[in-house]
Write a protein that holds these residues in place. Structure first.
Motif, short mmCIF file in Angstrom:
data_model
loop_
_atom_site.label_atom_id
_atom_site.label_comp_id
_atom_site.label_asym_id
_atom_site.label_seq_id
_atom_site.Cartn_x
_atom_site.Cartn_y
_atom_site.Cartn_z
N VAL A 10 0.87 -1.18 0.00
CA VAL A 10 0.00 0.00 0.00
C VAL A 10 0.90 1.22 0.00
CG1 VAL A 10 -1.80 1.27 1.22
CG2 VAL A 10 -1.77 -1.22 1.32
N SER A 11 0.59 2.16 -0.89
CA SER A 11 1.41 3.36 -1.00
C SER A 11 0.51 4.59 -1.09
CB SER A 11 2.27 3.29 -2.26
OG SER A 11 2.94 4.51 -2.46
N SER A 12 0.99 5.68 -0.53
CA SER A 12 0.32 6.96 -0.76
C SER A 12 1.20 7.76 -1.71
CB SER A 12 0.11 7.73 0.54
OG SER A 12 1.36 8.01 1.15
N VAL A 14 1.37 11.79 -3.96
CA VAL A 14 0.84 13.12 -4.26
C VAL A 14 1.11 13.40 -5.73
CG1 VAL A 14 0.98 15.59 -3.78
CG2 VAL A 14 1.17 13.94 -1.91
N GLU A 36 -7.18 4.77 -5.22
CA GLU A 36 -8.27 5.50 -4.55
C GLU A 36 -7.84 6.94 -4.34
OE1 GLU A 36 -10.56 5.16 -0.31
OE2 GLU A 36 -9.98 3.31 -1.32
N HIS A 38 -8.03 10.26 -2.36
CA HIS A 38 -8.41 10.63 -1.00
C HIS A 38 -8.65 12.11 -0.83
CE1 HIS A 38 -8.35 6.98 1.44
NE2 HIS A 38 -7.60 6.52 0.46
N VAL A 46 -4.16 13.62 -3.74
CA VAL A 46 -3.62 12.60 -2.84
C VAL A 46 -4.31 11.28 -3.17
CG1 VAL A 46 -3.34 11.86 -0.45
CG2 VAL A 46 -3.17 14.29 -1.04
N VAL A 47 -3.50 10.26 -3.45
CA VAL A 47 -4.04 8.95 -3.79
C VAL A 47 -3.42 7.86 -2.93
CG1 VAL A 47 -4.48 9.59 -6.20
CG2 VAL A 47 -2.33 8.50 -5.60
N VAL A 48 -4.11 6.73 -2.86
CA VAL A 48 -3.57 5.51 -2.27
C VAL A 48 -3.59 4.46 -3.37
CG1 VAL A 48 -3.98 3.66 -0.60
CG2 VAL A 48 -4.26 6.04 0.08
N GLU A 50 -2.76 0.32 -4.22
CA GLU A 50 -2.58 -1.00 -3.63
C GLU A 50 -2.13 -1.98 -4.69
OE1 GLU A 50 -6.06 -2.27 -1.56
OE2 GLU A 50 -6.28 -0.36 -0.53
N GLU A 78 5.26 3.85 1.61
CA GLU A 78 4.87 2.50 1.20
C GLU A 78 4.90 1.59 2.42
OE1 GLU A 78 5.97 -1.21 -1.75
OE2 GLU A 78 7.17 0.60 -1.87
#
Length: 95
Positions: A10-12, A14, A36, A38, A46-48, A50, A78
């Motif tokens: 899982v990573s965020s 920008v 996704e 956010h 801002v996204v996540v 997977e 991550e």
């Protein structure tokens, strides 16, 4: 015998966009699997993300960075979770 383990990444990230293109970039990102949104504001999104490998996350981030109107797409964080499969043939009888 040891069961195989499954890894989940899982990573965020920008995504910086040219403000006039933000809505179009949002629409394209919304179509991507395992992503996704956010939040967004001021040309930033801002996204996540997977996936099952770091490479999978990197490929997705690369696709985002190549969208028209994107200035930069940067991974922020991550995390990796490891899940071990359990065998169904365990003996649960008390001795």
């Amino acid at each position: 015998m040891s069961e195989p383990t499954q890894r989940y990444h899982v990573s965020s990230a920008v995504i910086a966009t040219m403000p006039a293109h933000t809505e179009a970039v949002l629409a394209e990102i919304a179509k991507m699997e395992n992503v996704e949104i956010h939040g967004h504001g001021g040309g930033k999104i801002v996204v996540v993300i997977e996936g099952t490998s770091t490479g999978m996350l990197g490929d997705c981030l690369t696709r985002m960075s190549l969208l028209d109107g994107v200035i930069a797409a940067n991974m922020v964080f991550e995390h990796v979770e490891t899940e071990e499969s359990e065998s169904d043939d365990r003996n649960t009888d008390a001795a």
